[in-house]
Design an enzyme around this catalytic site. Sequence first.
Site, short mmCIF file in Angstrom:
data_model
loop_
_atom_site.label_atom_id
_atom_site.label_comp_id
_atom_site.label_asym_id
_atom_site.label_seq_id
_atom_site.Cartn_x
_atom_site.Cartn_y
_atom_site.Cartn_z
N ASP A 18 42.77 35.56 39.59
CA ASP A 18 42.45 34.48 39.89
C ASP A 18 41.50 35.24 40.74
OD1 ASP A 18 40.71 32.50 40.71
OD2 ASP A 18 41.86 31.15 41.11
N GLU A 51 51.51 40.33 35.78
CA GLU A 51 50.75 38.67 36.25
C GLU A 51 50.94 37.85 35.29
OE1 GLU A 51 50.39 36.96 39.10
OE2 GLU A 51 49.62 37.79 40.99
N ASP A 52 50.60 36.18 36.18
CA ASP A 52 50.33 35.60 34.69
C ASP A 52 48.25 35.57 34.71
OD1 ASP A 52 50.03 34.41 36.97
OD2 ASP A 52 50.43 32.51 36.89
N PHE A 60 40.38 26.58 35.33
CA PHE A 60 41.50 26.08 35.98
C PHE A 60 42.14 25.89 34.58
CE2 PHE A 60 45.56 24.59 37.49
CZ PHE A 60 45.99 25.84 38.52
N VAL A 61 43.27 26.82 34.46
CA VAL A 61 43.70 26.65 33.17
C VAL A 61 45.60 26.30 33.51
CG1 VAL A 61 42.58 28.12 31.75
CG2 VAL A 61 44.55 29.29 33.13
N GLY A 64 54.97 31.91 36.98
CA GLY A 64 54.09 31.63 36.09
C GLY A 64 54.17 32.83 35.35
P1 IMP Z 1 45.30 34.77 43.16
O1 IMP Z 1 45.80 35.33 44.34
O2 IMP Z 1 44.08 33.98 43.43
O3 IMP Z 1 44.97 36.14 42.10
O4 IMP Z 1 46.14 33.95 42.20
C1 IMP Z 1 46.92 34.03 41.52
C2 IMP Z 1 48.14 33.38 41.48
O5 IMP Z 1 47.47 31.72 41.23
C3 IMP Z 1 49.16 33.10 39.96
O6 IMP Z 1 49.01 33.99 40.04
C4 IMP Z 1 48.85 31.37 39.49
O7 IMP Z 1 50.15 31.33 39.71
C5 IMP Z 1 47.95 31.13 40.09
N1 IMP Z 1 46.62 30.66 39.38
C6 IMP Z 1 45.47 30.88 39.27
N2 IMP Z 1 44.78 30.33 39.04
C7 IMP Z 1 45.35 29.15 37.93
C8 IMP Z 1 44.54 29.03 36.81
O8 IMP Z 1 43.64 28.78 36.45
N3 IMP Z 1 46.04 27.85 36.62
C9 IMP Z 1 47.28 27.85 36.91
N4 IMP Z 1 47.65 29.05 38.24
C10 IMP Z 1 46.72 29.70 38.75
#
Ligand code: IMP
Length: 187
Positions: free
Chosen positions: A109, A105-106, A158-159, A50
């Site tokens: 979340d 990081e992208d 969600f984006v 991402g």
């Molecule tokens: P986390 O571990 O929950 O913080 O999520 C991190 C990963 O989930 C990110 O690096 C993304 O690849 C994916 N992710 C989380 N939210 C989104 C979203 O809204 N769209 C697309 N990918 C997401």
Amino acid sequence: MMNETQSSAGNPPRVLIGEDQIRQRIAELAAELNRDYAGKQLLLVGVLKGAIIFMMDLARAIQVPLSLDFMAVSSYGDSTQSSGVVRIIKDLEENVEGKHVLVVEDIIDTGLTLTYVLQSISARNPASLKVCAFLRKQKALQLSVPVDYVAFDIPDVFVIGYGLDYAERNRNIPYVAVWEGETASSD
Ligand code: IMP
Ligand code: MG
């Protein structure tokens, strides 16, 4: 065949952050990084997949000498909900010991992926370890995840686009859009 980024009505995905806004914010972040890392050598660690589009635009805007490395972890699978399980799919190639590491990081979340990546890298004794995230969701503000640089704070939606996928698609949309789901007639 219908473009999968389009709804059945043929409308393009709804823009949340446009291309000009992204370009401008990256220039600001790069200026900040140029100041903060002046005289140092930087190692950008991109979290695949991402982060790559953001990382490449950011890298081109940074002027301090830098090298690039990548890590791939997965916490989502093909879902819009975090599974709560983080796996390392690809590890770093460079030895980060004594280096100034900036994790790119992208999106933050749940913060689970970032926490895991930071633990893994800090155990290898970098000279410094900071985080630059393209997006941060509201719920991540309540977490104690240290994020040093953020391009944009967004609502808990969600984006897709600008590197972010839904089930591996839509990464190539050049802006950030809100994922509105697949319509009945679009697949
Ligand atoms: P986390 O571990 O929950 O913080 O999520 C991190 C990963 O989930 C990110 O690096 C993304 O690849 C994916 N992710 C989380 N939210 C989104 C979203 O809204 N769209 C697309 N990918 C997401
Ligand atoms: Mg993903």
